[in-house]
Scaffold this motif. Structure first.
Motif, PDB file in Angstrom:
ATOM      1  N   UNK A 210       0.845 -15.598   6.290  1.00 33.66           N
ATOM      2  CA  UNK A 210      -0.502 -15.028   6.183  1.00 33.66           C
ATOM      3  C   UNK A 210      -1.516 -15.792   7.027  1.00 33.66           C
ATOM      4  N   UNK A 211      -1.139 -16.964   7.530  1.00 30.91           N
ATOM      5  CA  UNK A 211      -2.024 -17.733   8.421  1.00 30.91           C
ATOM      6  C   UNK A 211      -1.689 -17.400   9.870  1.00 30.91           C
ATOM      7  N   UNK A 212      -2.700 -16.985  10.625  1.00 34.73           N
ATOM      8  CA  UNK A 212      -2.480 -16.695  12.041  1.00 34.73           C
ATOM      9  C   UNK A 212      -2.239 -17.982  12.810  1.00 34.73           C
ATOM     10  N   UNK A 213      -1.258 -17.971  13.711  1.00 33.60           N
ATOM     11  CA  UNK A 213      -0.991 -19.144  14.525  1.00 33.60           C
ATOM     12  C   UNK A 213      -2.079 -19.381  15.551  1.00 33.60           C
ATOM     13  N   UNK A 214      -2.349 -20.653  15.829  1.00 35.96           N
ATOM     14  CA  UNK A 214      -3.315 -21.057  16.864  1.00 35.96           C
ATOM     15  C   UNK A 214      -4.684 -20.424  16.654  1.00 35.96           C
ATOM     16  N   UNK A 215      -5.142 -20.426  15.404  1.00 38.44           N
ATOM     17  CA  UNK A 215      -6.426 -19.804  15.069  1.00 38.44           C
ATOM     18  C   UNK A 215      -7.319 -20.758  14.288  1.00 38.44           C
ATOM     19  N   UNK A 216      -7.309 -22.036  14.677  1.00 33.17           N
ATOM     20  CA  UNK A 216      -8.134 -23.061  14.039  1.00 33.17           C
ATOM     21  C   UNK A 216      -9.391 -23.295  14.868  1.00 33.17           C
ATOM     22  N   UNK A 217     -10.518 -23.514  14.186  1.00 35.82           N
ATOM     23  CA  UNK A 217     -11.791 -23.710  14.879  1.00 35.82           C
ATOM     24  C   UNK A 217     -12.489 -24.956  14.358  1.00 35.82           C
ATOM     25  N   UNK A 218     -13.187 -25.643  15.271  1.00 36.07           N
ATOM     26  CA  UNK A 218     -14.012 -26.798  14.917  1.00 36.07           C
ATOM     27  C   UNK A 218     -15.477 -26.429  15.084  1.00 36.07           C
ATOM     28  N   UNK A 219     -16.249 -26.590  14.009  1.00 32.44           N
ATOM     29  CA  UNK A 219     -17.703 -26.416  14.082  1.00 32.44           C
ATOM     30  C   UNK A 219     -18.329 -27.765  13.754  1.00 32.44           C
ATOM     31  N   UNK A 220     -18.895 -28.409  14.743  1.00 34.70           N
ATOM     32  CA  UNK A 220     -19.324 -29.795  14.569  1.00 34.70           C
ATOM     33  C   UNK A 220     -20.547 -30.114  15.407  1.00 34.70           C
ATOM     34  N   UNK A 221     -21.676 -30.325  14.743  1.00 33.51           N
ATOM     35  CA  UNK A 221     -22.867 -30.767  15.463  1.00 33.51           C
ATOM     36  C   UNK A 221     -22.667 -32.181  15.989  1.00 33.51           C
ATOM     37  N   UNK A 222     -21.905 -32.994  15.277  1.00 31.33           N
ATOM     38  CA  UNK A 222     -21.671 -34.383  15.686  1.00 31.33           C
ATOM     39  C   UNK A 222     -20.923 -34.435  17.020  1.00 31.33           C
ATOM     40  N   UNK A 223     -19.861 -33.636  17.146  1.00 32.69           N
ATOM     41  CA  UNK A 223     -19.069 -33.648  18.366  1.00 32.69           C
ATOM     42  C   UNK A 223     -19.561 -32.639  19.401  1.00 32.69           C
ATOM     43  N   UNK A 224     -20.540 -31.820  19.023  1.00 30.55           N
ATOM     44  CA  UNK A 224     -21.123 -30.896  19.983  1.00 30.55           C
ATOM     45  C   UNK A 224     -20.318 -29.631  20.213  1.00 30.55           C
ATOM     46  N   UNK A 225     -19.622 -29.136  19.167  1.00 36.67           N
ATOM     47  CA  UNK A 225     -18.825 -27.929  19.297  1.00 36.67           C
ATOM     48  C   UNK A 225     -19.289 -26.872  18.290  1.00 36.67           C
ATOM     49  N   UNK A 226     -19.413 -25.645  18.755  1.00 37.82           N
ATOM     50  CA  UNK A 226     -19.772 -24.518  17.902  1.00 37.82           C
ATOM     51  C   UNK A 226     -18.578 -23.573  17.832  1.00 37.82           C
ATOM     52  N   UNK A 227     -17.874 -23.623  16.737  1.00 39.65           N
ATOM     53  CA  UNK A 227     -16.683 -22.795  16.523  1.00 39.65           C
ATOM     54  C   UNK A 227     -15.797 -22.810  17.769  1.00 39.65           C
ATOM     55  N   UNK A 228     -15.404 -24.004  18.144  1.00 36.78           N
ATOM     56  CA  UNK A 228     -14.536 -24.204  19.300  1.00 36.78           C
ATOM     57  C   UNK A 228     -13.077 -24.108  18.856  1.00 36.78           C
ATOM     58  N   UNK A 229     -12.247 -23.307  19.535  1.00 36.54           N
ATOM     59  CA  UNK A 229     -10.822 -23.255  19.189  1.00 36.54           C
ATOM     60  C   UNK A 229     -10.180 -24.629  19.362  1.00 36.54           C
ATOM     61  N   UNK A 230      -9.464 -25.080  18.333  1.00 33.99           N
ATOM     62  CA  UNK A 230      -8.819 -26.382  18.433  1.00 33.99           C
ATOM     63  C   UNK A 230      -7.799 -26.424  19.568  1.00 33.99           C
ATOM     64  N   UNK A 231      -7.231 -25.273  19.911  1.00 35.07           N
ATOM     65  CA  UNK A 231      -6.237 -25.253  20.988  1.00 35.07           C
ATOM     66  C   UNK A 231      -6.843 -25.579  22.343  1.00 35.07           C
ATOM     67  N   UNK A 232      -8.162 -25.554  22.453  1.00 35.40           N
ATOM     68  CA  UNK A 232      -8.808 -25.968  23.700  1.00 35.40           C
ATOM     69  C   UNK A 232      -9.168 -27.447  23.673  1.00 35.40           C
ATOM     70  N   UNK A 233      -8.924 -28.109  22.531  1.00 35.50           N
ATOM     71  CA  UNK A 233      -9.327 -29.508  22.379  1.00 35.50           C
ATOM     72  C   UNK A 233      -8.155 -30.477  22.334  1.00 35.50           C
ATOM     73  N   UNK A 234      -6.970 -30.002  21.944  1.00 33.16           N
ATOM     74  CA  UNK A 234      -5.812 -30.890  21.870  1.00 33.16           C
ATOM     75  C   UNK A 234      -4.986 -30.763  23.148  1.00 33.16           C
ATOM     76  N   UNK A 235      -4.225 -31.804  23.437  1.00 32.01           N
ATOM     77  CA  UNK A 235      -3.433 -31.810  24.665  1.00 32.01           C
ATOM     78  C   UNK A 235      -2.083 -31.126  24.495  1.00 32.01           C
ATOM     79  N   UNK A 236      -1.647 -30.966  23.244  1.00 32.63           N
ATOM     80  CA  UNK A 236      -0.347 -30.367  22.958  1.00 32.63           C
ATOM     81  C   UNK A 236      -0.566 -29.147  22.074  1.00 32.63           C
TER      82      UNK A 236
END
Length: 255
Positions: A210-236
């Protein structure tokens, strides 16, 4: 006790020194991962004891996997307002009543938050938070999982929703973010980090598909990301595939 307080004070001092030098914490726990996205989920298994009644559980962290990872999910005196969202799909013709949200979190220092915020959204996409379905805060229930990853102890953290939320067919994103802002004498809120665990193969999952693959998001004022896909942030890419989290609640028949 004096030794413990002295050690905590030294850690705080070192952290403040690093901040003054312009250094910033990293959003992910394991930047040096390796491996690929798993081809299939493990069979259904036994979820954490706090996932009861367990509507959904994505699966356990595998600390020995090269793709094991942790995603920033914290609101502390060190990292303010950083939340990771994971997805859940209600199939066509079905409904679900959500009573609680459960995250497996990796933490260092002394893990001592008492509350967490929660958020349920639909229509999340890159740079877009979509539509808020429900949000609030509540007291957390905590249990250790027995797993340790790169020196971080993993805890299961559950927030029971103030009012159960009924969801119709569609994809939704869930977050809980523990709050540690009390400046306690041990200094943990100044130095502690919290990361949502991933799961590489869905060990012990309950309806993990029931969980979609590669569909995680980071929303973080501290790191400067607004609903950024985690797959664009990790190297693997295998690291950002699935989150180790769950939902308590019930399946409901269609109206």
């Amino acid at each position: 006790m004096k030794k413990i307080l002295f050690a905590a004070t030294m850690v705080v001092a070192l952290t403040l020194t690093a901040a003054a030098a312009g250094k910033k914490p990293a959003p992910a726990a394991n930047p040096n991962g390796h491996g690929t996205v798993p081809t299939q989920l493990a069979p259904h298994g036994i979820p954490p004891a706090l996932c009861k009644p367990c509507l959904f559980y994505g699966g356990d962290l595998n600390p020995s996997a090269g793709t094991a990872e942790g995603f920033s999910d914290e609101n502390t005196l060190l990292v303010t307002g950083s939340s990771t969202y994971a997805s859940f799909n209600v199939p066509t013709g079905a409904q679900a009543k959500i009573t609680g949200i459960l995250f497996n979190l990796q933490a260092d220092a002394n893990f001592d938050p008492n509350t967490a915020t929660y958020d349920i959204r639909s229509g999340v996409s890159s740079g877009n938070g979509g539509t808020e379905i429900a949000s609030g805060s509540g007291t957390i229930s905590v249990a250790t999982t027995g797993r340790i990853f790169i020196g971080l102890t993993e805890f299961t953290v559950l927030v029971t929703l103030t009012t159960p939320v009924s969801l119709t067919a569609g994809e939704y994103w869930f977050n809980i973010t523990p709050t540690c802002t009390n400046g306690a004498v041990d200094g943990s809120c100044y130095v502690g980090r919290m990361f949502l665990s991933n799961t590489t193969s869905g060990t012990n999952n309950v309806d993990g598909q029931a969980q979609s693959g590669s569909s995680l998001f980071l929303n973080s004022s501290f790191f400067g990301f607004t609903y950024e896909p985690w797959c664009s942030l990790v190297s693997v890419q295998g690291q950002c595939h699935l989150a180790s989290y769950g939902l308590t609640g019930y399946r409901q028949k269609p109206l």
